[in-house]
Design a protein around this motif. Structure first.
Motif, PDB file in Angstrom:
ATOM      1  N   GLU A 173     -10.114 -11.817  16.413  1.00 46.60           N
ATOM      2  CA  GLU A 173     -11.419 -13.067  16.935  1.00 46.60           C
ATOM      3  C   GLU A 173     -11.233 -14.398  16.715  1.00 46.60           C
ATOM      4  O   GLU A 173     -12.456 -15.090  17.105  1.00 46.60           O
ATOM      5  CB  GLU A 173     -13.007 -12.596  15.270  1.00 46.60           C
ATOM      6  CG  GLU A 173     -12.935 -11.222  14.807  1.00 46.60           C
ATOM      7  CD  GLU A 173     -13.377 -10.429  13.745  1.00 46.60           C
ATOM      8  OE1 GLU A 173     -13.562 -11.849  12.800  1.00 46.60           O
ATOM      9  OE2 GLU A 173     -13.901  -9.384  13.209  1.00 46.60           O
ATOM     10  N   GLU A 177      -4.162  -3.252  10.177  1.00 46.93           N
ATOM     11  CA  GLU A 177      -5.001  -2.507  11.268  1.00 46.93           C
ATOM     12  C   GLU A 177      -6.635  -3.889  10.878  1.00 46.93           C
ATOM     13  O   GLU A 177      -6.725  -4.901  11.940  1.00 46.93           O
ATOM     14  CB  GLU A 177      -5.973  -1.489  10.951  1.00 46.93           C
ATOM     15  CG  GLU A 177      -4.933  -0.549  11.464  1.00 46.93           C
ATOM     16  CD  GLU A 177      -5.134   0.034  12.908  1.00 46.93           C
ATOM     17  OE1 GLU A 177      -6.223  -0.587  13.237  1.00 46.93           O
ATOM     18  OE2 GLU A 177      -4.302   0.692  12.985  1.00 46.93           O
ATOM     19  N   ARG A 178      -6.727  -4.346   9.565  1.00 50.28           N
ATOM     20  CA  ARG A 178      -7.414  -5.628   8.994  1.00 50.28           C
ATOM     21  C   ARG A 178      -6.959  -7.309  10.111  1.00 50.28           C
ATOM     22  O   ARG A 178      -7.859  -7.658  10.012  1.00 50.28           O
ATOM     23  CB  ARG A 178      -8.017  -5.557   7.884  1.00 50.28           C
ATOM     24  CG  ARG A 178      -8.737  -4.231   7.003  1.00 50.28           C
ATOM     25  CD  ARG A 178      -9.007  -4.782   5.891  1.00 50.28           C
ATOM     26  NE  ARG A 178      -8.130  -4.509   4.544  1.00 50.28           N
ATOM     27  CZ  ARG A 178      -7.472  -3.179   4.449  1.00 50.28           C
ATOM     28  NH1 ARG A 178      -8.605  -2.080   4.568  1.00 50.28           N
ATOM     29  NH2 ARG A 178      -6.722  -3.568   3.658  1.00 50.28           N
ATOM     30  N   ARG A 179      -5.781  -7.414   9.713  1.00 48.54           N
ATOM     31  CA  ARG A 179      -5.574  -8.694  10.163  1.00 48.54           C
ATOM     32  C   ARG A 179      -5.419  -8.333  11.351  1.00 48.54           C
ATOM     33  O   ARG A 179      -5.509  -9.444  12.476  1.00 48.54           O
ATOM     34  CB  ARG A 179      -3.612  -7.967   9.827  1.00 48.54           C
ATOM     35  CG  ARG A 179      -2.852  -9.162  10.438  1.00 48.54           C
ATOM     36  CD  ARG A 179      -1.898 -10.054   9.322  1.00 48.54           C
ATOM     37  NE  ARG A 179      -1.551 -10.246   8.667  1.00 48.54           N
ATOM     38  CZ  ARG A 179      -1.098 -10.215   7.810  1.00 48.54           C
ATOM     39  NH1 ARG A 179       0.518 -10.506   7.979  1.00 48.54           N
ATOM     40  NH2 ARG A 179      -0.394 -11.069   6.327  1.00 48.54           N
ATOM     41  N   ALA A 208      -3.810   0.093   6.925  1.00 46.26           N
ATOM     42  CA  ALA A 208      -5.235  -0.358   7.211  1.00 46.26           C
ATOM     43  C   ALA A 208      -4.905  -2.032   6.553  1.00 46.26           C
ATOM     44  O   ALA A 208      -5.417  -2.727   7.722  1.00 46.26           O
ATOM     45  CB  ALA A 208      -6.098   0.516   6.121  1.00 46.26           C
ATOM     46  N   PRO A 209      -4.519  -2.160   5.603  1.00 42.63           N
ATOM     47  CA  PRO A 209      -4.362  -3.824   5.673  1.00 42.63           C
ATOM     48  C   PRO A 209      -3.813  -4.638   7.454  1.00 42.63           C
ATOM     49  O   PRO A 209      -3.741  -5.520   7.933  1.00 42.63           O
ATOM     50  CB  PRO A 209      -3.169  -4.360   4.587  1.00 42.63           C
ATOM     51  CG  PRO A 209      -3.210  -2.518   4.025  1.00 42.63           C
ATOM     52  CD  PRO A 209      -3.192  -1.642   5.032  1.00 42.63           C
ATOM     53  N   LYS A 245       1.318  -0.955   0.039  1.00 42.65           N
ATOM     54  CA  LYS A 245      -0.163   0.079   0.166  1.00 42.65           C
ATOM     55  C   LYS A 245       0.698   1.268   0.339  1.00 42.65           C
ATOM     56  O   LYS A 245       2.197   1.335   0.195  1.00 42.65           O
ATOM     57  CB  LYS A 245      -1.313  -0.495   1.304  1.00 42.65           C
ATOM     58  CG  LYS A 245      -1.860   0.974   1.768  1.00 42.65           C
ATOM     59  CD  LYS A 245      -3.097   1.032   0.747  1.00 42.65           C
ATOM     60  CE  LYS A 245      -4.415   2.141   1.386  1.00 42.65           C
ATOM     61  NZ  LYS A 245      -5.840   1.317   0.016  1.00 42.65           N
ATOM     62  N   MET A 282      -7.727  -7.222  13.498  1.00 41.49           N
ATOM     63  CA  MET A 282      -9.204  -7.698  13.621  1.00 41.49           C
ATOM     64  C   MET A 282      -9.075  -8.450  13.398  1.00 41.49           C
ATOM     65  O   MET A 282      -9.906  -9.769  14.135  1.00 41.49           O
ATOM     66  CB  MET A 282     -10.098  -6.733  13.123  1.00 41.49           C
ATOM     67  CG  MET A 282      -9.635  -4.945  13.212  1.00 41.49           C
ATOM     68  SD  MET A 282     -10.393  -4.784  14.887  1.00 41.49           S
ATOM     69  CE  MET A 282      -9.963  -3.411  15.144  1.00 41.49           C
ATOM     70  N   LYS A 283      -8.824  -9.567  12.489  1.00 41.65           N
ATOM     71  CA  LYS A 283      -8.818 -11.327  12.099  1.00 41.65           C
ATOM     72  C   LYS A 283      -8.383 -11.850  13.601  1.00 41.65           C
ATOM     73  O   LYS A 283      -8.588 -12.614  13.958  1.00 41.65           O
ATOM     74  CB  LYS A 283      -8.102 -11.550  10.563  1.00 41.65           C
ATOM     75  CG  LYS A 283      -8.956 -11.298   9.894  1.00 41.65           C
ATOM     76  CD  LYS A 283      -8.665 -11.195   8.616  1.00 41.65           C
ATOM     77  CE  LYS A 283      -9.235 -11.205   7.508  1.00 41.65           C
ATOM     78  NZ  LYS A 283      -8.547 -11.136   5.772  1.00 41.65           N
TER      79      LYS A 283
END
Length: 117
Positions: A116, A108-110, A105-106, A95, A112-113
């Motif tokens: 979870e 941050e998404r990781r 952001a990528p 990015k 979140m995974k």
């Protein structure tokens, strides 16, 4: 006492910063993400390289490996594709942008995974 010695001028003729560094808000944002990834158990070490062309923050799973991600700040690219870049473990640019938030952001998404699971 009357001798004035001028500061040396870098190659290219213009005087600029001899070292690129992260500002306090930028470093705070990066270290906040790093701390959350450490708390999730994914990262264990980091390194910073402050050079004349770029400032690099590298994140490691283990200290003996290549960095999983590198966050680079290159002010020379500010007016082109953006001075921020997120670079993966294999050296590919994942990015690039003008603002730090969207570049992170990528990761941050990781995160979140990871939370979870």
């Amino acid at each position: 006492m009357g001798t004035v010695t001028p500061f040396p001028v870098p190659q290219g003729g213009r005087a600029g910063p001899s070292q690129v560094a992260f500002d306090r808000p930028e470093l705070s944002r990066i270290l906040d993400l790093y701390g959350r990834m450490v708390a999730a158990g994914h990262w264990r070490d980091y390194a910073m390289d402050l050079g004349s062309e770029a400032a690099v923050f590298s994140c490691f799973r283990r200290a003996a490996e290549r960095p999983e991600f590198r966050i680079e700040k290159r002010p020379a690219l500010r007016n082109r594709q953006g001075m921020w870049a997120l670079i993966g473990e294999q050296g590919a640019v994942l990015k690039r942008g003008h603002e730090l938030g969207p570049v992170l952001a990528p990761v941050e998404r990781r995160l979140m995974k990871l939370v979870e699971e």
